[in-house]
Design a protein around this motif. Structure first.
Motif, PDB file in Angstrom:
ATOM      1  N   ASN A 253       0.837  -1.204   0.000  1.00  0.00           N
ATOM      2  CA  ASN A 253       0.000   0.000   0.000  1.00  0.00           C
ATOM      3  C   ASN A 253       0.874   1.258   0.000  1.00  0.00           C
ATOM      4  OD1 ASN A 253      -1.675   2.234   0.970  1.00  0.00           O
ATOM      5  ND2 ASN A 253      -3.207   0.673   1.349  1.00  0.00           N
ATOM      6  N   SER A 254       0.584   2.148  -0.945  1.00  0.00           N
ATOM      7  CA  SER A 254       1.464   3.305  -1.137  1.00  0.00           C
ATOM      8  C   SER A 254       1.184   4.432  -0.145  1.00  0.00           C
ATOM      9  CB  SER A 254       1.319   3.821  -2.562  1.00  0.00           C
ATOM     10  OG  SER A 254      -0.036   4.145  -2.787  1.00  0.00           O
ATOM     11  N   LYS A 255       0.098   4.304   0.622  1.00  0.00           N
ATOM     12  CA  LYS A 255      -0.216   5.327   1.631  1.00  0.00           C
ATOM     13  C   LYS A 255       0.982   5.453   2.576  1.00  0.00           C
ATOM     14  CE  LYS A 255      -4.371   6.571   4.191  1.00  0.00           C
ATOM     15  NZ  LYS A 255      -5.549   6.066   4.862  1.00  0.00           N
ATOM     16  N   SER A 256       1.387   6.685   2.848  1.00  0.00           N
ATOM     17  CA  SER A 256       2.598   6.819   3.656  1.00  0.00           C
ATOM     18  C   SER A 256       2.282   6.601   5.133  1.00  0.00           C
ATOM     19  CB  SER A 256       3.232   8.178   3.429  1.00  0.00           C
ATOM     20  OG  SER A 256       2.301   9.182   3.754  1.00  0.00           O
ATOM     21  N   GLY A 257       3.312   6.252   5.868  1.00  0.00           N
ATOM     22  CA  GLY A 257       3.147   5.996   7.291  1.00  0.00           C
ATOM     23  C   GLY A 257       4.414   5.354   7.816  1.00  0.00           C
ATOM     24  N   ILE A 258       4.372   4.859   9.068  1.00  0.00           N
ATOM     25  CA  ILE A 258       5.543   4.151   9.587  1.00  0.00           C
ATOM     26  C   ILE A 258       5.267   2.660   9.566  1.00  0.00           C
ATOM     27  CG2 ILE A 258       6.722   5.897  10.981  1.00  0.00           C
ATOM     28  CD1 ILE A 258       5.083   4.946  13.392  1.00  0.00           C
ATOM     29  N   LYS A 259       6.293   1.908   9.205  1.00  0.00           N
ATOM     30  CA  LYS A 259       6.165   0.449   9.114  1.00  0.00           C
ATOM     31  C   LYS A 259       6.810  -0.158  10.355  1.00  0.00           C
ATOM     32  CE  LYS A 259       5.074  -2.814   5.956  1.00  0.00           C
ATOM     33  NZ  LYS A 259       5.704  -2.776   4.645  1.00  0.00           N
ATOM     34  N   ILE A 260       6.017  -0.950  11.074  1.00  0.00           N
ATOM     35  CA  ILE A 260       6.475  -1.588  12.316  1.00  0.00           C
ATOM     36  C   ILE A 260       6.608  -3.088  12.070  1.00  0.00           C
ATOM     37  CG2 ILE A 260       5.994  -1.774  14.800  1.00  0.00           C
ATOM     38  CD1 ILE A 260       5.596   1.044  14.155  1.00  0.00           C
ATOM     39  N   ALA A 261       7.601  -3.706  12.677  1.00  0.00           N
ATOM     40  CA  ALA A 261       7.721  -5.164  12.612  1.00  0.00           C
ATOM     41  C   ALA A 261       7.945  -5.711  14.012  1.00  0.00           C
ATOM     42  CB  ALA A 261       8.878  -5.574  11.709  1.00  0.00           C
ATOM     43  N   THR A 262       7.393  -6.885  14.271  1.00  0.00           N
ATOM     44  CA  THR A 262       7.719  -7.587  15.522  1.00  0.00           C
ATOM     45  C   THR A 262       8.085  -9.011  15.158  1.00  0.00           C
ATOM     46  OG1 THR A 262       6.980  -8.253  17.728  1.00  0.00           O
ATOM     47  CG2 THR A 262       5.293  -8.205  16.024  1.00  0.00           C
ATOM     48  N   SER A 263       9.146  -9.511  15.799  1.00  0.00           N
ATOM     49  CA  SER A 263       9.600 -10.860  15.456  1.00  0.00           C
ATOM     50  C   SER A 263      10.339 -11.502  16.621  1.00  0.00           C
ATOM     51  CB  SER A 263      10.527 -10.797  14.234  1.00  0.00           C
ATOM     52  OG  SER A 263      10.925 -12.091  13.859  1.00  0.00           O
ATOM     53  N   ASN A 264       9.913 -12.697  16.985  1.00  0.00           N
ATOM     54  CA  ASN A 264      10.673 -13.508  17.932  1.00  0.00           C
ATOM     55  C   ASN A 264      11.678 -14.278  17.082  1.00  0.00           C
ATOM     56  OD1 ASN A 264      11.660 -15.741  19.401  1.00  0.00           O
ATOM     57  ND2 ASN A 264       9.920 -15.656  20.797  1.00  0.00           N
ATOM     58  N   VAL A 265      12.952 -13.858  17.133  1.00  0.00           N
ATOM     59  CA  VAL A 265      13.952 -14.392  16.192  1.00  0.00           C
ATOM     60  C   VAL A 265      14.656 -15.647  16.716  1.00  0.00           C
ATOM     61  CG1 VAL A 265      14.315 -12.206  14.988  1.00  0.00           C
ATOM     62  CG2 VAL A 265      15.665 -12.714  17.036  1.00  0.00           C
ATOM     63  N   ALA A 266      14.208 -16.168  17.872  1.00  0.00           N
ATOM     64  CA  ALA A 266      14.713 -17.442  18.421  1.00  0.00           C
ATOM     65  C   ALA A 266      16.244 -17.490  18.445  1.00  0.00           C
ATOM     66  CB  ALA A 266      14.142 -18.618  17.621  1.00  0.00           C
TER      67      ALA A 266
ATOM     68  N   LEU B  47       8.668 -16.555   7.051  1.00  0.00           N
ATOM     69  CA  LEU B  47      10.099 -16.870   7.161  1.00  0.00           C
ATOM     70  C   LEU B  47      10.243 -18.044   8.119  1.00  0.00           C
ATOM     71  CD1 LEU B  47      11.870 -13.396   7.569  1.00  0.00           C
ATOM     72  CD2 LEU B  47      11.330 -14.632   5.485  1.00  0.00           C
ATOM     73  N   THR B  48      11.149 -18.940   7.820  1.00  0.00           N
ATOM     74  CA  THR B  48      11.196 -20.193   8.596  1.00  0.00           C
ATOM     75  C   THR B  48      12.400 -20.295   9.540  1.00  0.00           C
ATOM     76  OG1 THR B  48      12.287 -21.193   6.707  1.00  0.00           O
ATOM     77  CG2 THR B  48       9.915 -21.503   6.862  1.00  0.00           C
ATOM     78  N   TYR B  49      13.053 -19.164   9.822  1.00  0.00           N
ATOM     79  CA  TYR B  49      14.238 -19.229  10.700  1.00  0.00           C
ATOM     80  C   TYR B  49      13.866 -19.485  12.149  1.00  0.00           C
ATOM     81  CZ  TYR B  49      16.331 -16.988   6.682  1.00  0.00           C
ATOM     82  OH  TYR B  49      16.745 -16.707   5.418  1.00  0.00           O
ATOM     83  N   SER B  50      12.644 -19.178  12.499  1.00  0.00           N
ATOM     84  CA  SER B  50      12.228 -19.243  13.898  1.00  0.00           C
ATOM     85  C   SER B  50      10.897 -19.977  13.936  1.00  0.00           C
ATOM     86  CB  SER B  50      12.068 -17.803  14.411  1.00  0.00           C
ATOM     87  OG  SER B  50      11.258 -17.762  15.560  1.00  0.00           O
ATOM     88  N   ASP B  51      10.430 -20.355  15.138  1.00  0.00           N
ATOM     89  CA  ASP B  51       9.099 -20.969  15.217  1.00  0.00           C
ATOM     90  C   ASP B  51       8.007 -19.907  15.225  1.00  0.00           C
ATOM     91  OD1 ASP B  51       9.942 -20.112  17.661  1.00  0.00           O
ATOM     92  OD2 ASP B  51       9.631 -22.003  18.713  1.00  0.00           O
ATOM     93  N   HIS B  52       8.428 -18.621  15.169  1.00  0.00           N
ATOM     94  CA  HIS B  52       7.465 -17.519  15.038  1.00  0.00           C
ATOM     95  C   HIS B  52       7.644 -16.839  13.685  1.00  0.00           C
ATOM     96  CE1 HIS B  52       6.437 -17.077  19.437  1.00  0.00           C
ATOM     97  NE2 HIS B  52       7.553 -17.763  19.526  1.00  0.00           N
ATOM     98  N   PHE B  53       6.550 -16.461  13.062  1.00  0.00           N
ATOM     99  CA  PHE B  53       6.629 -15.656  11.839  1.00  0.00           C
ATOM    100  C   PHE B  53       6.682 -14.178  12.219  1.00  0.00           C
ATOM    101  CE2 PHE B  53       4.066 -19.294   9.964  1.00  0.00           C
ATOM    102  CZ  PHE B  53       5.135 -19.808   9.246  1.00  0.00           C
TER     103      PHE B  53
END
Length: 360
Positions: free
Chosen positions: A103-116, A341-347
């Motif tokens: 989506n081209s609407k501007s804003g801030i992109k947040i990510a959360t990841s349990n990287v094991a 992504l399959t590096y961790s048991d969390h996506f």
């Protein structure tokens, strides 16, 4: 005629039994929907029903079909009403429509990841690959749980610096990376556990946001099974009911610990003078006490702008949603999705939030 009467009696008895099951299932399902309203300490049975909700809903669907086939429309109303009551719950796991990830609407992109712990891999390859994914998804703020800074003799934070110039460290396994300046941060320790939470206040244009990164108590099931497996391998006898008791005991302990941690965070959130974004691995399902407490009066990003099935944990054959991004009502979500992504048991979970600065 005697046979017919016998047959009718059996049919009546069977129908009556199914009716009792229908009513019981309705009671359990409705109780489950409100199971997250009470602290699991002292209400473990009620709290447990929340985990069974997907199964309970499936049971109601089966009974609805049964009563429709039997043309008992008045009895079919019971599971129908129950299913309708479950619609708000089901939208925390499934939403119709398609996700517009780019989506081209501007804003801030947040990510959360349990990287094991990046699989404790020493070449740094996994940490680099996750960084590459963050760049591909144009992430502005990344919250990592079970983070490990050491990759062999190199530090991951050194290689992340170029893309994420700002970072805040909580406990050793908690970090928030940001492309925007971090003006303040706080580490929130929980007693008697390795789990913790933290927040960072991040200045985006004229606005400041407080971003929480939380990693709440684990369920403890895998640990118990692992211990039991070790004992069995050593030739010890493990009674199945002892194992069940240990799992149930660990599960309820985990549940009560998570509830306490969520309460600490909810109290901390009340003190914030700026809009809040909450990320993390809560180790708990939608509608649980932990989910309700962490959500408070905020918005569940997936319910707002996600689509399809949302599960974030893929351990064994369990597919559950335990990683989340919530935000203040004053903000508006644009997209919400996960990457497999399959590096961790969390996506990892991603969300774009429209900000006043970007809306101008």
């Amino acid at each position: 005629s005697f046979l017919i009467m016998g047959k009718l009696a059996v049919q009546k008895y069977f129908s009556f039994t199914i009716l009792i099951v229908t009513v019981l299932l309705m009671v359990f399902t409705i109780t489950g929907l409100f199971g997250g309203d009470v602290n699991p300490a002292g209400n473990t049975a009620r709290a447990m029903l929340v985990y069974a909700l997907p199964l309970l809903i499936a049971g109601n669907v089966v009974l609805l079909i049964y009563w429709c086939i039997m043309r008992r429309w008045h009895w079919a109303l019971i599971p129908l009403i129950t299913i309708l009551c479950c619609i708000p719950y089901s939208t925390t796991l499934y939403k119709f429509g398609s996700t517009d990830e780019g989506n081209s609407k501007s804003g801030i992109k947040i990510a959360t990841s349990n990287v094991a712990m990046f699989s404790r891999e020493t070449s740094g390859f996994i940490a680099q690959d996750i960084l590459a994914e963050m760049k591909r998804q144009k992430v502005d703020i990344a919250c990592f749980q079970e983070y490990n800074d050491q990759s062999g003799d190199r530090k991951n934070s050194d290689s992340y610096k170029e893309y994420f110039p700002y970072m805040a460290r909580g406990e050793s396994d908690m970090v928030i990376y940001s492309r925007y300046p971090i003006t303040n941060f706080k580490n929130l320790n929980f007693e008697m556990t390795n789990n913790s939470a933290m927040w960072a206040e991040i200045k985006v244009g004229e606005e400041t946001y407080r971003v929480y990164n939380a990693h709440l108590e684990t369920t403890g099931i895998n640990r118990t099974l692992h211990k039991a497996g070790k004992l069995i391998n050593q030739g010890m006898e493990v009674e199945s009911n002892a194992l069940f008791r240990a799992i149930y005991g660990n599960y309820t302990l985990g549940m009560i610990a998570r509830a306490g941690q969520a309460n600490i965070l909810a109290m901390d959130m009340r003190e914030s003078e700026v809009p809040i974004i909450v990320c993390g691995d809560f180790n708990d399902v939608p509608y649980s006490y932990v989910y309700n407490t962490m959500l408070g009066d905020k918005v569940d990003g997936f319910k707002e702008c996600g689509s399809g099935w949302m599960y974030t944990f893929r351990g064994g054959n369990k597919k559950v949603r335990i990683d989340y991004i919530f935000h203040d009502k004053s903000l508006e979500g644009v997209t919400y999705y996960r990457r497999d992504l399959t590096y961790s048991d969390h996506f990892p979970v991603f969300m774009k939030i429209a900000t006043p600065a970007s809306a101008k």
